[in-house]
Design a protein around this motif. Structure first.
Motif, mmCIF file in Angstrom:
data_model
loop_
_atom_site.group_PDB
_atom_site.id
_atom_site.type_symbol
_atom_site.label_atom_id
_atom_site.label_comp_id
_atom_site.label_asym_id
_atom_site.label_seq_id
_atom_site.Cartn_x
_atom_site.Cartn_y
_atom_site.Cartn_z
ATOM 1 N N GLY A 15 -31.436 76.857 -83.914
ATOM 2 C CA GLY A 15 -30.044 77.061 -83.514
ATOM 3 C C GLY A 15 -29.876 77.809 -82.204
ATOM 4 O O GLY A 15 -28.802 78.325 -81.912
ATOM 5 N N LEU A 17 -30.054 78.442 -77.894
ATOM 6 C CA LEU A 17 -29.559 77.790 -76.678
ATOM 7 C C LEU A 17 -30.696 77.650 -75.683
ATOM 8 O O LEU A 17 -31.517 78.549 -75.531
ATOM 9 C CB LEU A 17 -28.437 78.612 -76.028
ATOM 10 C CG LEU A 17 -27.199 78.912 -76.866
ATOM 11 C CD1 LEU A 17 -26.127 79.568 -76.004
ATOM 12 C CD2 LEU A 17 -26.664 77.657 -77.523
ATOM 13 N N CYS A 30 -27.957 72.673 -76.727
ATOM 14 C CA CYS A 30 -28.237 73.072 -78.105
ATOM 15 C C CYS A 30 -28.223 71.802 -78.952
ATOM 16 O O CYS A 30 -27.898 70.721 -78.467
ATOM 17 C CB CYS A 30 -27.201 74.082 -78.614
ATOM 18 S SG CYS A 30 -25.555 73.394 -78.896
ATOM 19 N N ASN A 34 -25.325 71.061 -84.822
ATOM 20 C CA ASN A 34 -25.278 72.423 -85.355
ATOM 21 C C ASN A 34 -24.035 73.153 -84.817
ATOM 22 O O ASN A 34 -24.009 73.587 -83.669
ATOM 23 C CB ASN A 34 -26.566 73.153 -84.954
ATOM 24 C CG ASN A 34 -26.639 74.577 -85.452
ATOM 25 O OD1 ASN A 34 -25.620 75.246 -85.665
ATOM 26 N ND2 ASN A 34 -27.854 75.066 -85.618
ATOM 27 N N ALA A 37 -24.511 76.648 -83.265
ATOM 28 C CA ALA A 37 -25.128 76.596 -81.934
ATOM 29 C C ALA A 37 -24.089 76.170 -80.894
ATOM 30 O O ALA A 37 -24.022 76.740 -79.804
ATOM 31 C CB ALA A 37 -26.318 75.636 -81.948
ATOM 32 N N LYS A 40 -21.969 79.009 -79.921
ATOM 33 C CA LYS A 40 -22.649 79.917 -78.985
ATOM 34 C C LYS A 40 -22.504 79.422 -77.545
ATOM 35 O O LYS A 40 -22.402 80.217 -76.623
ATOM 36 C CB LYS A 40 -24.146 80.026 -79.324
ATOM 37 C CG LYS A 40 -24.462 80.776 -80.593
ATOM 38 C CD LYS A 40 -25.988 80.852 -80.722
ATOM 39 C CE LYS A 40 -26.450 81.078 -82.122
ATOM 40 N NZ LYS A 40 -27.911 80.966 -82.237
#
Length: 186
Positions: A15, A17, A30, A34, A37, A40
């Motif tokens: 998960g 970057l 990513c 997910n 992710a 993020k």
């Protein structure tokens, strides 16, 4: 390159970057399936979730796994495109919900870059690809132009040079299922 692919996949699987050279510009990526992710990425870029992101697939076969119905013209556009071209499709499937735009569309690019293509094939899922900058700031044309904030915010930096010297964002075309074609970015 094999080691970079393996390190990158390990980061994607947990998960994380990645910061990586794409077929266009340096990108933040990513696992496109997910949602945490993807969240993020939005946070790192300080980008509103209403502004969607692009994801990349390795080939037409993979593209078909993530879009309900691909307009026939998409294949011709991609076959004859002179530069990397991203197409916005209606009705994406099997990707993170927060990757899908409010109008139920998703921007996807079939990547021809050697590293990215091998990475996506081995990962066996689409990967988010968004320029390595804070939202609203200029797109970095080289690694040197990437801000320290972005460099510190990713979990893994791919140690490879981009295959293209004159980095430019991809062309973006929106193809609606009703046959409408709209050029969003040349």
């Amino acid at each position: 390159m094999k080691e970079e692919i393996n390190n990158t996949i390990a980061t994607l699987k947990r998960g994380g970057l990645i910061l990586y050279p794409t077929d266009t510009v340096w990108g933040i990526g990513c696992d496109a399936t997910n949602a945490e992710a993807v969240e993020k990425v939005f946070a790192l870029k300080q980008r509103a979730e209403s502004k969607s992101l692009i994801c990349m697939v390795s080939d037409f076969k993979m593209l078909n796994q993530y879009v309900e119905e691909i307009p026939e013209v998409a294949y011709d556009i991609l076959k004859y495109a002179a530069k990397p071209t991203t197409i916005v499709y209606d009705d994406p499937i099997r990707v993170a919900e927060n990757l899908i735009a409010e109008d139920n569309s998703l921007a996807i690019r079939v990547c021809k870059d050697k590293f990215c293509n091998q990475l996506i094939r081995k990962f066996r899922k689409p990967i988010v690809s968004t320029s390595a900058n804070i939202s609203g700031e200029p797109t970095p044309k080289s690694f040197k132009q990437i801000s320290p904030e972005i460099l510190k915010g990713v979990d893994y930096v791919v140690n490879l040079q981009p295959s293209k010297k004159n980095a430019q964002p991809s062309t973006i075309i929106k193809l609606s299922l009703d046959g409408k074609v709209q050029v969003i970015r040349k």
